[in-house]
Design an enzyme around this catalytic site. Sequence first.
Site, PDB file in Angstrom:
ATOM      1  CG  HIS A 282      -0.413   0.310   2.510  1.00 35.50           C
ATOM      2  ND1 HIS A 282      -0.148  -0.668   3.450  1.00 35.50           N
ATOM      3  CD2 HIS A 282      -0.048   1.480   3.086  1.00 35.50           C
ATOM      4  CE1 HIS A 282       0.332  -0.110   4.537  1.00 35.50           C
ATOM      5  NE2 HIS A 282       0.408   1.199   4.342  1.00 35.50           N
TER       6      HIS A 282
ATOM      7  CG  ASP B 299      -0.223  -3.988   2.704  1.00 33.70           C
ATOM      8  OD1 ASP B 299      -0.045  -3.451   1.591  1.00 33.70           O
ATOM      9  OD2 ASP B 299      -0.312  -3.345   3.764  1.00 33.70           O
TER      10      ASP B 299
ATOM     11  CB  SER C  56       3.128   1.819   6.181  1.00 29.14           C
ATOM     12  OG  SER C  56       1.946   1.944   6.917  1.00 29.14           O
TER      13      SER C  56
END
Length: 485
Positions: free
Chosen positions: A127, A157, A234
């Site tokens: 992402h 992901d 992230s």
Amino acid sequence: MRRWLVAAMGCLAALAGLFLVTNGKIQQADAQDAGVYGSPAAASANPANIQPAPLAAAMDLSAAFRQVAQSMRSSVVAVETKSVRDVQPTVEDFFGRRRQRGRQQEATGSGSGVIVRADGYILTNNHVVEDSDEVKVELEDGRILSAEIVGLDPQTDLAVLKVDATGLRPAAFGSSDDIRVGDWVLAIGSPFNLDQTVTAGIISGKNRVQGIVNGGDGFEDFLQTDAAINPGNSGGPLVNLRGELVGINTAIVSRSGTSAGIGFAIPVSMAKPVLESIIATGQVRRGFLGASVVDVTPQSVQQYDLKVNRGGLIGGLLDGQPAALAGLQPGDVVVTMDGKRVIGGTQLRNYIASRPPGSQIALDVNRSGKVIRVEVKLKERTEEAMAMFNPGVSLGAGLVAVSPETAKRYGYDGLTSGLIVTSIEDGGIADRMQLEVGDVIETVANITLQSPEQFGAIISEAAKAGQPIRVIVRRGNERILFTLR
């Protein structure tokens, strides 16, 4: 070069000062205990009267944090992305005519990553970089490099990047299987564009499934941590006190959008096979068992008279697929996989998907109280293979096998085979064929249908061969011929 920030728990020394370890037992520290810091003179120089043992333990832990932070800084990168999209707003000219005026809109994003190989491979989140036209990474030494997206895996992901650089220091891989709830970990990344930020916490939970990856259809087995994770973290590493990579920081639970003490990281046991497959082939190839697997629950133990209360329960099998060929049966409970204890169906599903097609795996199965060993050779998980579980998805229709109950519900007498259409998806194949709810698919390619799985296998083979197939459908008292392409 941006500064190295460490955000550890400020109350650590104070907490450590409350306890002493004596004879293997934790006891509350007494402020009047004798010792170097216990004398009146020492008390004036040391107002908190901190005892030697807890102070030494706190300093040792602080040194461990510092060493890990220092050793990891050259392995962590900041990721910056840019995407450009054409937009066509509608405008009116002087005469009132509506026209499309083209322009481009630029969007930027940021995240983190961790160097995993000295030849330039970097692991991050899907992402963070998906749909990007340009990806750049900033190294700890200040170098800013263009990065190539080697491969993406929305189902976990994860994404793999590649940079052309020398002098890179990859992170060492640890074991996410061996890490335990309560173990210290550090999260490192670039929250709010503050590069090389380090936060400390513990593993708060394991094997968390949140239904957030790939719209809920992805593979999840998160490590939960209370180390602060914020936007920009992230893709960054979660490491143990040995400085080993145990997870990739991915998501948080928060009402405000900032850390609320609940963060999730993809364990390296899941990330490493994805990384290796993408580097080797540019994509992720996964194993396929050909069985539906669910968690063992108190309800299923009672309903099916299971002899164990943990494991992966085999709920159904596809004919001619690996599980059935190996001799597994509905109701079997898989208790170990290649020697690893199986906690539930999700763990088994993730493990199967992490193995490459053609892998031979050993399953210990509890069958009515008796444990047997089953060797399974996996096939490849493909869209066609998965369609066999629910062929109605590819057809765009809900399907149930004919039974006395379902036949009666839809107004049929004397049916013993076939699949009843229970719903139609707008724009799907079934809709375009003009099938209707209540239709009965009797045969496909002259084969009488008994189950949705059988139908899925037939249309999967036809799709591989690129051949149209004949479908006979009963609608009330009428039988209709369709061609499925």
